[in-house]
Design a protein around this motif. Structure first.
Motif, PDB file in Angstrom:
ATOM      1  N   CYS A 124       0.854  -1.186   0.000  1.00 51.59           N
ATOM      2  CA  CYS A 124       0.000   0.000   0.000  1.00 51.59           C
ATOM      3  C   CYS A 124       0.888   1.232   0.000  1.00 51.59           C
ATOM      4  O   CYS A 124       1.977   1.211   0.568  1.00 51.59           O
ATOM      5  N   ASN A 125       0.403   2.300  -0.618  1.00 53.83           N
ATOM      6  CA  ASN A 125       1.202   3.529  -0.661  1.00 53.83           C
ATOM      7  C   ASN A 125       0.962   4.444   0.544  1.00 53.83           C
ATOM      8  O   ASN A 125       1.678   5.412   0.727  1.00 53.83           O
ATOM      9  N   VAL A 126      -0.046   4.146   1.355  1.00 52.08           N
ATOM     10  CA  VAL A 126      -0.378   5.041   2.473  1.00 52.08           C
ATOM     11  C   VAL A 126       0.804   5.209   3.448  1.00 52.08           C
ATOM     12  O   VAL A 126       1.169   6.342   3.796  1.00 52.08           O
ATOM     13  N   THR A 170     -19.175   9.765  -7.629  1.00 57.58           N
ATOM     14  CA  THR A 170     -18.421   8.941  -6.680  1.00 57.58           C
ATOM     15  C   THR A 170     -16.944   8.988  -7.062  1.00 57.58           C
ATOM     16  O   THR A 170     -16.576   9.465  -8.140  1.00 57.58           O
ATOM     17  N   ARG A 171     -16.113   8.451  -6.194  1.00 58.06           N
ATOM     18  CA  ARG A 171     -14.674   8.452  -6.488  1.00 58.06           C
ATOM     19  C   ARG A 171     -14.400   7.706  -7.799  1.00 58.06           C
ATOM     20  O   ARG A 171     -13.585   8.142  -8.600  1.00 58.06           O
ATOM     21  N   ALA A 172     -15.074   6.600  -8.031  1.00 55.09           N
ATOM     22  CA  ALA A 172     -14.836   5.843  -9.272  1.00 55.09           C
ATOM     23  C   ALA A 172     -15.181   6.703 -10.482  1.00 55.09           C
ATOM     24  O   ALA A 172     -14.495   6.663 -11.505  1.00 55.09           O
ATOM     25  N   ARG A 224      -4.080  10.346  -8.741  1.00 54.27           N
ATOM     26  CA  ARG A 224      -4.634   9.072  -8.313  1.00 54.27           C
ATOM     27  C   ARG A 224      -4.212   8.785  -6.877  1.00 54.27           C
ATOM     28  O   ARG A 224      -3.105   9.149  -6.460  1.00 54.27           O
ATOM     29  N   GLY A 225      -5.101   8.085  -6.149  1.00 54.04           N
ATOM     30  CA  GLY A 225      -4.832   7.785  -4.751  1.00 54.04           C
ATOM     31  C   GLY A 225      -3.573   6.957  -4.531  1.00 54.04           C
ATOM     32  O   GLY A 225      -2.941   7.027  -3.486  1.00 54.04           O
ATOM     33  N   GLY A 226      -3.194   6.172  -5.536  1.00 56.16           N
ATOM     34  CA  GLY A 226      -2.069   5.250  -5.360  1.00 56.16           C
ATOM     35  C   GLY A 226      -0.705   5.824  -5.706  1.00 56.16           C
ATOM     36  O   GLY A 226       0.242   5.068  -5.917  1.00 56.16           O
TER      37      GLY A 226
END
Ligand code: NAD
Ligand code: G6P
Ligand code: MN
Length: 433
Positions: free
Chosen positions: A169-171, A276-278, A307-309
């Motif tokens: 995960c990138n978090v 939505t996020r998607a 992007r979140g990632g």
């Protein structure tokens, strides 16, 4: 030379992965990269695959990027298999988000009802991949990024009986990027200890002299500093009392649990306005693939950071390089607990700080968690185990138990109705049910 196989190669994150490999070529001499996708992803695969090849051609290294719809050909004799696929594509994610929202509940990519259904769709495919690996590349390492990353990794270990896996995960990468800056320090001046589950972990930080500086970071979090939150998470201040009481820093996804009311309200408002996020991601992705089509573009464009990632390759490529070159780099990974978090069973998968080397992950012991966090963790791990069991057995009653125990799902007849609707909406991707 090293052979890499990437399942879900048509992802817009592929240039991120290439950049990470190019940066580490000296310690990880790659010979070939096989990007695998399915018929539905063929066009994306073609665009991003050519872009990936251009990135290598612009580098000093001679690496060939293959594109294929034949997973077996890609897995044959691979050294590392990375997974970044999305079963049902973004259309399925929209359903995970929309259907619970009709009933006033949050369905998110990895949390609540949506996260459980993403697990139901993804677990059968990852177990197929593991079976292929047993035949085609029994010595390879599986580096999983497909969400819900922690549950997918748990399924690989528990049901696939495959221990050579690391979930990513990138978090944690992002937290470890911004927090040293908050304290005016270099990253190597701080010592990190993470513990919990994927998208449900906390961390503590000490300085080079062993002094706990967690409270100093907490203080900075309320001074308007950049918090290192991925773009997909609504960034509001955490309840300060809770952070001070536990003396740990939560991850961004804890907003869904510590501030369910506010997070839900914000999500529902977005759904009615920008989508939505998607749906938001669909737009970003269209823009990204337009850029990737440019025959002159041979580097990762800045827009990917929407992007979140973002920074995913810092985890993926570094863990591969660390295994290959036995570097013993400290990273945060989803891996078998083995006592690092004594509040959870030794044989379950947790997300913890670990040294990554030729043998895989050697976890850093975290020790017991405070009372509240221990309670949360045990409930969340039970929910994960039930979700995976339901995904494997196709048992409806087990699925309903998972729904009922999930803290983000309000139990009762509405919860069951949401679950039933999601089963119908996703029936094409749920062969076990
Ligand atoms: P995406 O929608 O672009 O999907 C990636 C590719 O997977 C697509 O080209 C699609 O055609 C392909 N695919 C679907 N089913 C497949 C299958 N059975 N075999 C091979 N390929 C298949 O997705 P994305 O936004 O790039 O995200 C990819 C995955 O990574 C998702 O599961 C997402 O949740 C996850 N992700 C994880 C993190 C993390 O922190 N671990 C961060 C971001 C995204
Ligand atoms: C985050 C997480 C991922 C998550 C993703 C969503 O940072 O670590 O696990 O699912 O990014 O990003 P997206 O841009 O698709 O909303
Ligand atoms: Mn993640």
């Amino acid at each position: 030379g090293v052979k890499i196989a990437t399942i879900g190669g048509g992802s817009s994150y592929t240039p991120e992965l290439m950049e990470g490999f190019i940066k580490r070529y000296d310690e990880l001499p790659i010979r070939e990269i096989w990007l695998v996708d399915i018929e539905a992803g063929k066009e994306k695969l073609d665009i991003v695959g050519k872009m990936a090849q251009r990135m290598w051609d612009a580098s000093p290294y001679d690496v060939k990027v293959h594109m294929t719809l034949d997973r077996e050909e890609a897995l044959k004799d691979a050294d590392f298999v990375t997974t970044q696929f999305r079963v049902g594509l973004l259309e399925a994610r929209i359903k995970d988000e929309r259907i619970p929202a009709y009933y006033g509940m949050l369905g998110q990519e990895t949390n609540g009802a949506g996260g459980m259904f993403k697990a139901f769709r993804t677990v059968p495919i990852i177990l197929e991949i593991v079976e292929d690996m047993k035949r085609l590349c029994p010595d390879a390492w599986l580096i999983n990024f497909a969400n819900p990353s922690g549950m997918v990794t748990e399924a690989v270990v528990r049901y696939g009986k495959w221990d050579k896996v690391i979930g990513l995960c990138n978090v944690p990468v992002m937290a470890q990027m911004v927090e040293p800056e908050m304290l005016g320090k270099q990253p190597d001046e701080l010592i990190y200890k993470f513990a919990g589950l994927n998208h449900f972990h906390w961390h503590k930080v000490t300085d080079a002299h062993g002094k706990d500086v967690t409270q100093d970071i907490i203080n900075k979090m309320y001074e308007g500093d950049e918090t290192g939150m991925p773009k997909n998470i609504h960034d509001i201040p955490f309840p300060r009392e809770i952070l001070e009481q536990m003396q740990m820093i939560p991850c961004g996804y804890h907003h869904y649990y510590y501030q369910e009311e506010e997070t839900l309200a914000h999500a529902l408002e977005e759904y009615q306005t920008i989508g939505t996020r998607a749906q938001q991601v669909k737009k970003t992705e269209t823009e990204l693939f337009e850029l990737y089509k440019d025959p002159n573009l041979d580097y990762k464009p800045e827009q990917l950071s929407q992007r979140g990632g973002a920074y995913y390759s810092d985890a993926a490529c570094e863990s591969i390089a660390s295994i290959y070159a036995n570097k013993n780099t400290q990273l945060v990974v989803s891996t078998k607990n083995d006592g690092a978090v004594p509040d959870l069973p030794a044989d379950c998968v947790v997300e913890v700080s670990a040294y990554i080397g030729g043998q895989g992950a050697r976890n850093v012991a975290f020790g017991e968690l405070p009372t509240a966090e221990r309670g949360w963790l045990q409930v969340m791990k039970a929910m994960e185990l039930l979700t995976i069991e339901a995904a494997v057995t196709g048992d409806y009653n087990t699925a309903l138990q998972a729904f009922t125990i999930n803290p983000m799902v309000r139990s009762g007849k509405t919860a069951q109705r949401i679950m039933d609707e999601l089963f119908i909406a996703h029936k094409d991707h749920l062969p076990n049910f």
